[in-house]
Design a protein around this motif. Structure first.
Motif, PDB file in Angstrom:
ATOM      1  N   PRO A  94       0.835  -1.205   0.000  1.00  0.00           N
ATOM      2  CA  PRO A  94       0.000   0.000   0.000  1.00  0.00           C
ATOM      3  C   PRO A  94       0.866   1.251   0.000  1.00  0.00           C
ATOM      4  N   VAL A  95       0.304   2.360  -0.486  1.00  0.00           N
ATOM      5  CA  VAL A  95       1.115   3.547  -0.745  1.00  0.00           C
ATOM      6  C   VAL A  95       0.568   4.764  -0.004  1.00  0.00           C
ATOM      7  N   TYR A  96       1.447   5.756   0.133  1.00  0.00           N
ATOM      8  CA  TYR A  96       1.041   7.099   0.546  1.00  0.00           C
ATOM      9  C   TYR A  96       0.590   7.840  -0.710  1.00  0.00           C
ATOM     10  N   LEU A  97      -0.589   8.459  -0.645  1.00  0.00           N
ATOM     11  CA  LEU A  97      -1.167   9.095  -1.824  1.00  0.00           C
ATOM     12  C   LEU A  97      -1.632  10.499  -1.482  1.00  0.00           C
ATOM     13  N   TYR A 110     -10.710   6.360  -5.443  1.00  0.00           N
ATOM     14  CA  TYR A 110      -9.843   5.181  -5.533  1.00  0.00           C
ATOM     15  C   TYR A 110      -9.573   4.593  -4.150  1.00  0.00           C
ATOM     16  N   ALA A 111      -9.374   5.463  -3.150  1.00  0.00           N
ATOM     17  CA  ALA A 111      -9.065   4.991  -1.801  1.00  0.00           C
ATOM     18  C   ALA A 111     -10.223   4.221  -1.187  1.00  0.00           C
ATOM     19  N   GLY A 112     -11.441   4.437  -1.678  1.00  0.00           N
ATOM     20  CA  GLY A 112     -12.571   3.641  -1.213  1.00  0.00           C
ATOM     21  C   GLY A 112     -12.726   2.355  -1.998  1.00  0.00           C
ATOM     22  N   VAL A 113     -12.507   2.446  -3.291  1.00  0.00           N
ATOM     23  CA  VAL A 113     -12.676   1.279  -4.168  1.00  0.00           C
ATOM     24  C   VAL A 113     -11.539   0.279  -3.994  1.00  0.00           C
ATOM     25  N   ARG A 114     -10.323   0.795  -3.782  1.00  0.00           N
ATOM     26  CA  ARG A 114      -9.128  -0.033  -3.580  1.00  0.00           C
ATOM     27  C   ARG A 114      -8.538   0.287  -2.202  1.00  0.00           C
ATOM     28  N   ALA A 115      -9.345   0.081  -1.186  1.00  0.00           N
ATOM     29  CA  ALA A 115      -8.944   0.498   0.168  1.00  0.00           C
ATOM     30  C   ALA A 115      -7.646  -0.152   0.630  1.00  0.00           C
ATOM     31  N   ASN A 116      -7.394  -1.376   0.226  1.00  0.00           N
ATOM     32  CA  ASN A 116      -6.192  -2.086   0.665  1.00  0.00           C
ATOM     33  C   ASN A 116      -4.926  -1.553   0.013  1.00  0.00           C
ATOM     34  N   ILE A 223     -13.324   4.091   2.678  1.00  0.00           N
ATOM     35  CA  ILE A 223     -11.899   4.383   2.882  1.00  0.00           C
ATOM     36  C   ILE A 223     -11.484   3.883   4.266  1.00  0.00           C
ATOM     37  N   THR A 224     -10.448   3.089   4.318  1.00  0.00           N
ATOM     38  CA  THR A 224      -9.934   2.597   5.605  1.00  0.00           C
ATOM     39  C   THR A 224      -8.676   3.330   6.034  1.00  0.00           C
ATOM     40  N   ALA A 225      -8.007   4.009   5.129  1.00  0.00           N
ATOM     41  CA  ALA A 225      -6.779   4.737   5.452  1.00  0.00           C
ATOM     42  C   ALA A 225      -7.097   6.029   6.191  1.00  0.00           C
ATOM     43  N   PRO A 226      -6.212   6.465   7.092  1.00  0.00           N
ATOM     44  CA  PRO A 226      -6.355   7.804   7.670  1.00  0.00           C
ATOM     45  C   PRO A 226      -6.272   8.854   6.563  1.00  0.00           C
ATOM     46  N   VAL A 227      -7.087   9.900   6.676  1.00  0.00           N
ATOM     47  CA  VAL A 227      -7.147  10.943   5.652  1.00  0.00           C
ATOM     48  C   VAL A 227      -6.839  12.297   6.279  1.00  0.00           C
ATOM     49  N   LEU A 228      -5.939  13.038   5.659  1.00  0.00           N
ATOM     50  CA  LEU A 228      -5.691  14.432   6.029  1.00  0.00           C
ATOM     51  C   LEU A 228      -6.389  15.297   4.993  1.00  0.00           C
ATOM     52  N   TRP A 229      -7.455  15.955   5.417  1.00  0.00           N
ATOM     53  CA  TRP A 229      -8.269  16.797   4.526  1.00  0.00           C
ATOM     54  C   TRP A 229      -7.791  18.231   4.715  1.00  0.00           C
ATOM     55  N   ILE A 230      -7.258  18.843   3.657  1.00  0.00           N
ATOM     56  CA  ILE A 230      -6.693  20.186   3.747  1.00  0.00           C
ATOM     57  C   ILE A 230      -7.461  21.128   2.833  1.00  0.00           C
ATOM     58  N   GLU A 231      -7.944  22.219   3.413  1.00  0.00           N
ATOM     59  CA  GLU A 231      -8.659  23.257   2.672  1.00  0.00           C
ATOM     60  C   GLU A 231      -7.935  24.587   2.800  1.00  0.00           C
ATOM     61  N   ALA A 232      -8.092  25.438   1.787  1.00  0.00           N
ATOM     62  CA  ALA A 232      -7.633  26.819   1.857  1.00  0.00           C
ATOM     63  C   ALA A 232      -8.791  27.692   2.326  1.00  0.00           C
ATOM     64  N   LYS A 233      -8.517  28.556   3.301  1.00  0.00           N
ATOM     65  CA  LYS A 233      -9.593  29.403   3.831  1.00  0.00           C
ATOM     66  C   LYS A 233     -10.154  30.349   2.779  1.00  0.00           C
ATOM     67  N   ASN A 234      -9.354  30.667   1.771  1.00  0.00           N
ATOM     68  CA  ASN A 234      -9.804  31.572   0.714  1.00  0.00           C
ATOM     69  C   ASN A 234     -10.024  30.833  -0.595  1.00  0.00           C
ATOM     70  N   SER A 235     -10.429  29.583  -0.512  1.00  0.00           N
ATOM     71  CA  SER A 235     -10.613  28.778  -1.715  1.00  0.00           C
ATOM     72  C   SER A 235     -11.685  29.364  -2.627  1.00  0.00           C
ATOM     73  N   GLU A 236     -11.353  29.441  -3.911  1.00  0.00           N
ATOM     74  CA  GLU A 236     -12.299  29.948  -4.893  1.00  0.00           C
ATOM     75  C   GLU A 236     -13.370  28.926  -5.245  1.00  0.00           C
ATOM     76  N   LEU A 237     -13.161  27.675  -4.884  1.00  0.00           N
ATOM     77  CA  LEU A 237     -14.086  26.615  -5.292  1.00  0.00           C
ATOM     78  C   LEU A 237     -15.369  26.593  -4.471  1.00  0.00           C
ATOM     79  N   LEU A 238     -15.313  27.109  -3.253  1.00  0.00           N
ATOM     80  CA  LEU A 238     -16.480  27.010  -2.384  1.00  0.00           C
ATOM     81  C   LEU A 238     -17.690  27.737  -2.960  1.00  0.00           C
ATOM     82  N   THR A 239     -17.441  28.811  -3.731  1.00  0.00           N
ATOM     83  CA  THR A 239     -18.567  29.573  -4.283  1.00  0.00           C
ATOM     84  C   THR A 239     -19.384  28.737  -5.262  1.00  0.00           C
TER      85      THR A 239
END
Length: 290
Positions: A94-97, A110-116, A223-239
């Protein structure tokens, strides 16, 4: 800057450009770029990492130095390409992704479909798309059919400096030095000397298939792997998700479907947070993957 090296491998019938940083004997960390981007986009983040990693970053099909694929840019194709890439470099372990934007959305499913296959996952601004309704389908198919009758194109630029200025227009936080570096990878001069974006214009075609968020969340729940979810406070995508309150509620609902997620909000950064705050990201990633 840490030096990188290029490799070309065959992935599902296409010549894929793979960028490598670091010692090949170090732990592997795969990085997946976003839409209309390329692997060199991670240069500043790689420079800031303190731990020794063998970073492996592909140019997705139709981007950077990888082959174009005509109109075959469906979301499942990215999953198939990622599966083949991981099979090539790490068939048994398994890999770091890590993924950004489009790359993060591919990595999450992918992390849900190929959790292992995933040891730990870092999601940079991989919110998913705004949800759609079944009644949106007829207009979406009609738009796609109309676009197929034309020839998609991307704008060219007279000089590399114009390319850099275009990148800074999209991201005003981008320094002159970083814009100059990215412009040399994001575009290249053609035979007449004009600078063309290193991307297949077919990416501009509308996707005729609707985005169904509940299907994506069904994958995230596995997903079985630990996940680090990172957001930008000024993200343009939220709009794109609606009002500030509506968008926040929807994103939080989506995060809640991930079994083991740690959330990090990054100040003074937009959607391209790997360009805006690479040192902060690198410190958090090094600690999370330790």
């Amino acid at each position: 800057m840490k030096s990188s090296r290029s490799e070309f491998i065959n992935i599902r019938g296409l010549s894929y450009h793979i960028r490598h940083w670091g010692n090949q004997d170090a732990p592997m960390l795969f990085m997946l770029h976003g839409w209309m981007d390329m692997s060199a986009s991670f240069q500043f983040l790689v420079d800031a990492l303190q731990r020794e990693w063998h970073v492996i970053a592909p140019d997705w099909r139709g981007f950077g130095l990888s082959d174009h694929a005509g109109t075959n840019y469906w979301f499942p194709d990215y999953l198939g390409d990622l599966d083949a890439i991981l099979q090539h470099y790490s068939p048994a372990q398994p890999v770091y992704l890590l993924g950004h934007s489009l790359g993060a959305n591919v990595a999450g499913v992918y992390a849900g479909v190929r959790a292992n296959r995933i040891k730990k996952l870092v999601n940079l601004e991989g919110f998913g798309m705004p949800n759609t309704q079944p009644e949106d389908a007829p207009a979406r198919f009609a738009t796609w059919l109309d676009e197929l009758q034309g020839i998609p194109s991307l704008r060219s630029y007279a000089t590399q400096e114009e390319v850099a200025a275009r990148l800074q227009k999209t991201n005003p936080r981008l320094s002159d030095e970083r814009a100059a570096f990215l412009s040399a990878h994001w575009a290249a001069p053609n035979e007449s000397g004009a600078w063309e974006i290193q991307a297949d214009p077919a990416h501009r075609l509308s996707n005729p298939y609707l985005y169904r968020v509940e299907e994506v969340l069904a994958c995230w729940k596995l997903i079985t792997a630990p996940v680090l979810w990172i957001e930008a406070k000024n993200s343009e995508l939220l709009t794109r998700m609606g009002s500030k309150e509506k968008a926040r509620a929807e994103i939080d609902r989506r995060i809640a479907s991930i079994p083991n997620a740690t959330i990090l909000m990054v100040d003074n950064a937009g959607h391209m947070l790997q360009h805006d705050q690479p040192e902060m990201l690198a410190a958090a990633i090094d600690q999370f993957l330790d």
